[in-house]
Design an enzyme around this catalytic site. Structure first.
Site, PDB file in Angstrom:
ATOM      1  N   LYS A 293       0.857  -1.183   0.000  1.00  0.00           N
ATOM      2  CA  LYS A 293       0.000   0.000   0.000  1.00  0.00           C
ATOM      3  C   LYS A 293       0.898   1.238   0.000  1.00  0.00           C
ATOM      4  O   LYS A 293       1.403   1.667   1.035  1.00  0.00           O
ATOM      5  CB  LYS A 293      -0.915   0.042   1.223  1.00  0.00           C
ATOM      6  CG  LYS A 293      -1.969   1.169   1.099  1.00  0.00           C
ATOM      7  CD  LYS A 293      -2.596   1.573   2.406  1.00  0.00           C
ATOM      8  CE  LYS A 293      -1.807   2.606   3.156  1.00  0.00           C
ATOM      9  NZ  LYS A 293      -1.768   3.951   2.527  1.00  0.00           N
TER      10      LYS A 293
ATOM     11  N   GLY B  97       7.123   4.947   8.635  1.00  0.00           N
ATOM     12  CA  GLY B  97       6.354   6.191   8.717  1.00  0.00           C
ATOM     13  C   GLY B  97       6.426   6.784  10.106  1.00  0.00           C
ATOM     14  O   GLY B  97       7.390   6.559  10.849  1.00  0.00           O
ATOM     15  N   SER B  98       5.402   7.523  10.469  1.00  0.00           N
ATOM     16  CA  SER B  98       5.417   8.258  11.736  1.00  0.00           C
ATOM     17  C   SER B  98       5.235   7.324  12.922  1.00  0.00           C
ATOM     18  O   SER B  98       4.636   6.251  12.818  1.00  0.00           O
ATOM     19  CB  SER B  98       4.303   9.313  11.740  1.00  0.00           C
ATOM     20  OG  SER B  98       3.045   8.681  11.887  1.00  0.00           O
ATOM     21  N   THR B  99       5.729   7.766  14.065  1.00  0.00           N
ATOM     22  CA  THR B  99       5.600   6.973  15.292  1.00  0.00           C
ATOM     23  C   THR B  99       4.130   6.810  15.677  1.00  0.00           C
ATOM     24  O   THR B  99       3.723   5.741  16.141  1.00  0.00           O
ATOM     25  CB  THR B  99       6.428   7.619  16.418  1.00  0.00           C
ATOM     26  OG1 THR B  99       7.812   7.577  16.031  1.00  0.00           O
ATOM     27  CG2 THR B  99       6.271   6.879  17.734  1.00  0.00           C
TER      28      THR B  99
ATOM     29  N   ALA C   7       1.449   6.646  13.693  1.00  0.00           N
ATOM     30  CA  ALA C   7       0.844   5.613  12.830  1.00  0.00           C
ATOM     31  C   ALA C   7       1.408   4.243  13.187  1.00  0.00           C
ATOM     32  O   ALA C   7       0.681   3.242  13.212  1.00  0.00           O
ATOM     33  CB  ALA C   7       1.103   5.934  11.360  1.00  0.00           C
ATOM     34  N   GLY C   8       2.702   4.177  13.521  1.00  0.00           N
ATOM     35  CA  GLY C   8       3.328   2.917  13.914  1.00  0.00           C
ATOM     36  C   GLY C   8       2.729   2.352  15.185  1.00  0.00           C
ATOM     37  O   GLY C   8       2.553   1.133  15.325  1.00  0.00           O
TER      38      GLY C   8
ATOM     39  N   GLU D 111       9.541   0.932  11.148  1.00  0.00           N
ATOM     40  CA  GLU D 111      10.673   1.858  11.025  1.00  0.00           C
ATOM     41  C   GLU D 111      10.068   3.247  11.140  1.00  0.00           C
ATOM     42  O   GLU D 111       9.353   3.693  10.246  1.00  0.00           O
ATOM     43  CB  GLU D 111      11.379   1.634   9.677  1.00  0.00           C
ATOM     44  CG  GLU D 111      12.807   2.151   9.678  1.00  0.00           C
ATOM     45  CD  GLU D 111      12.905   3.566   9.188  1.00  0.00           C
ATOM     46  OE1 GLU D 111      12.920   4.480  10.050  1.00  0.00           O
ATOM     47  OE2 GLU D 111      12.957   3.775   7.969  1.00  0.00           O
TER      48      GLU D 111
ATOM     49  N   CYS E  82      14.038  10.445   7.731  1.00  0.00           N
ATOM     50  CA  CYS E  82      13.944  10.004   9.125  1.00  0.00           C
ATOM     51  C   CYS E  82      15.272  10.094   9.847  1.00  0.00           C
ATOM     52  O   CYS E  82      15.315  10.296  11.053  1.00  0.00           O
ATOM     53  CB  CYS E  82      13.382   8.587   9.197  1.00  0.00           C
ATOM     54  SG  CYS E  82      14.339   7.383   8.247  1.00  0.00           S
TER      55      CYS E  82
ATOM     56  N   GLU F 228       9.966  15.274  16.343  1.00  0.00           N
ATOM     57  CA  GLU F 228      10.426  15.205  14.953  1.00  0.00           C
ATOM     58  C   GLU F 228       9.660  16.230  14.124  1.00  0.00           C
ATOM     59  O   GLU F 228       8.440  16.139  13.977  1.00  0.00           O
ATOM     60  CB  GLU F 228      10.209  13.797  14.387  1.00  0.00           C
ATOM     61  CG  GLU F 228      10.763  13.653  12.986  1.00  0.00           C
ATOM     62  CD  GLU F 228      10.658  12.245  12.439  1.00  0.00           C
ATOM     63  OE1 GLU F 228      11.611  11.801  11.783  1.00  0.00           O
ATOM     64  OE2 GLU F 228       9.617  11.593  12.655  1.00  0.00           O
TER      65      GLU F 228
END
Length: 490
Positions: free
Chosen positions: A189, A241-243, A245-246, A263, A297, A395
């Site tokens: 995706k 991606g972002s923390t 969303a992770g 990651e 990142c 970030e």
């Protein structure tokens, strides 16, 4: 400013990349009327509208990946056979290197010099994993008290790869090359803002003879992505991606005990020692915080300088950043383009305001550079930043760097470690042994001495909230494998 979009989607992209998904070895139409608008960060115009996937499209892709894993040839091939296909994919990417660079610049606004250089590195991931066929042990034998055991490393299964918008092809390739060599199958995706790279890669895979269903590509937004990570037929999710969303993806995977590698974000520190060569340090720090507008990142966004050299380093850094040329990323003389999206520009500008409000001293940049179109933010430097300030902790993902001072080595390490993140870092000293001693004390997944390196053969990933698992190296392969022990009697 007279900038214009130079990608010609109709002339440079095949009709299927512009209008279809890749599922089960076939190009197929979307099942819904959902559309994704690709907005140029350079002109703010829509450069192309492509179909967006819905939950039904995702389900069809998962079905294909599941079938290809359960009954298809790919997981059952010898590693050397899979390696041959990987090499052909790498070759097909190399042939399209210029197109990939142009698509990257068009979608995210990175300079054409930057995208050309980094696109040339991508086939290396496929070649590296193909090279493991010669020596990686998918099986080994261990003596037991009553006989022996054969430990077999099997592919983890049907995997979902969820990509960010900033560097879509390189981040996809880090995952895909490893997972393909392992024998897994995939639903990819891509981000709704940058769907083109993965679709062009599907053409490369098709050309290379990858069996149907092994690779399925459905660009989509959050809703269809959520359906994908919740699908019980998906054995593993790999996300960059972002923390935030992770955290969500990790929780969903945990709820159904699905494998997961993440990651995530970074707030990396560059530690400049008293004896550092300033040109070496600036030659690394300036490019790796700024050219892609800080949207990497592993950007070195906290620069830690000794009090004894603060003024000298600050003056040299401000001067070096002054040579960055902000402007049209299609112009080869430009060294920094716009941010990728309007919301990203607004987010970065809001952080700059927070930095001012917290009492940091803005010594360079802080505005949009006088551009009346495009999502531009000037290279921005804050001095007198303390470790607890928001701009030193969160970030920003933009061209904003904080200068922090320290009085001794222990304090430098403590400041570097005072972060929820632990992704990257650099240490600069003429004494490599001293630099290594510091590097070993910084809690981060990657740290470079007197430069900044990334290599396909070396694991990349983070400590703390920078993620779980690794990409690159043998370690990046092993997140796509499940060990199985088979015990034999004496």
């Amino acid at each position: 400013m007279g900038m214009k979009d130079q990608l010609n989607p109709q002339g440079e992209l095949s009709e299927r990349v512009r209008t279809q998904f890749y599922i089960d070895g076939r190009w197929c139409d979307a099942r819904s009327a959902e559309r994704l608008e690709l907005v140029s960060p350079i002109t703010e115009n829509v450069i192309l509208t492509v179909p967006g996937g819905c939950a039904e499209d995702m389900s069809a892709a998962v079905d294909a990946a599941r079938r290809a894993f359960d009954t298809g040839p790919w997981p059952r091939m010898a590693p050397s056979e899979r390696a041959q296909v990987l090499r052909r994919i790498g070759q097909a990417i190399a042939v399209r290197q210029e197109l990939f660079a142009r698509v990257w610049t068009a979608q995210v606004g990175a300079t054409i010099g930057f995208t050309t250089m980094f696109s040339s590195l991508i086939p290396g991931y496929y070649d590296y994993y193909a090279s493991l066929a010669d020596h990686y042990a998918f099986e080994d034998v261990r003596k037991t008290a009553q006989g022996h055991a054969r430990v077999v490393r099997e592919p983890v299964g049907a995997c979902a790869l969820i990509l960010p918008w900033n560097a879509p092809l390189i981040l996809l390739s880090q995952k895909l090359a490893a997972g393909l060599f392992a024998g897994c199958t995939f639903v990819v995706k891509p981000s709704p803002e940058t769907p083109l790279d993965a679709l062009i890669l599907a053409e490369c895979a098709e050309e290379a003879g990858l069996p149907p269903g092994v690779l399925n590509i459905v660009p989509a937004g959050r809703e269809a992505g959520d359906a994908l990570i919740r699908d019980p037929r998906i054995d593993k999710v790999s996300f960059t991606g972002s923390t935030d969303a992770g955290r969500h993806i990790g929780a969903v995977c945990a709820s159904r005990i699905a494998r997961c590698s993440l990651e995530l974000g970074g707030k990396s520190a560059a530690i400049i020692c008293e004896d550092a060569d300033l040109q070496t340090a600036l030659g690394t720090i300036v490019p790796f915080a700024m050219p892609f507008s800080g949207q990497i990142c592993f950007s070195q966004t906290r620069v830690l300088v000794p009090q004894s050299r603060h003024d000298e380093i600050l003056d040299a850094y401000v001067e070096a950043v002054g040579h960055i040329r902000l402007g049209d990323p299609w112009d080869t003389a430009t060294t920094m383009g716009p941010l990728s999206m309007g919301r990203q520009r607004d987010r970065v500008l809001s952080y700059i305001e927070k930095g001012r409000g917290e009492g940091a001293r803005l010594v360079k940049g802080g505005g949009t550079g006088g551009f009346n179109q495009g999502y531009f933010v000037e290279p921005t430097i804050f001095d007198r930043v303390t470790p607890d300030m928001v701009i030193a902790q969160e970030e920003i993902f933009g061209p904003v760097v904080s200068i922090l001072t320290y009085s001794n080595e222990e304090e430098a390490v403590a400041i570097a470690n005072n972060s929820q993140f632990g992704l990257s870092g650099t240490v600069f000293s003429k004494d490599v042994g001293r630099a290594e001693s510091i590097a070993r004390r910084v809690r981060t997944g990657n740290i470079s001495i007197n430069g900044l390196q990334i290599d396909p053969s070396v694991p990349f990933g983070g400590f703390k909230q920078s993620g779980i698992g690794r990409e690159g190296g043998v370690e990046g392969l092993e997140v796509f494998l499940e060990p199985k022990a088979i015990y034999f009697p004496a």
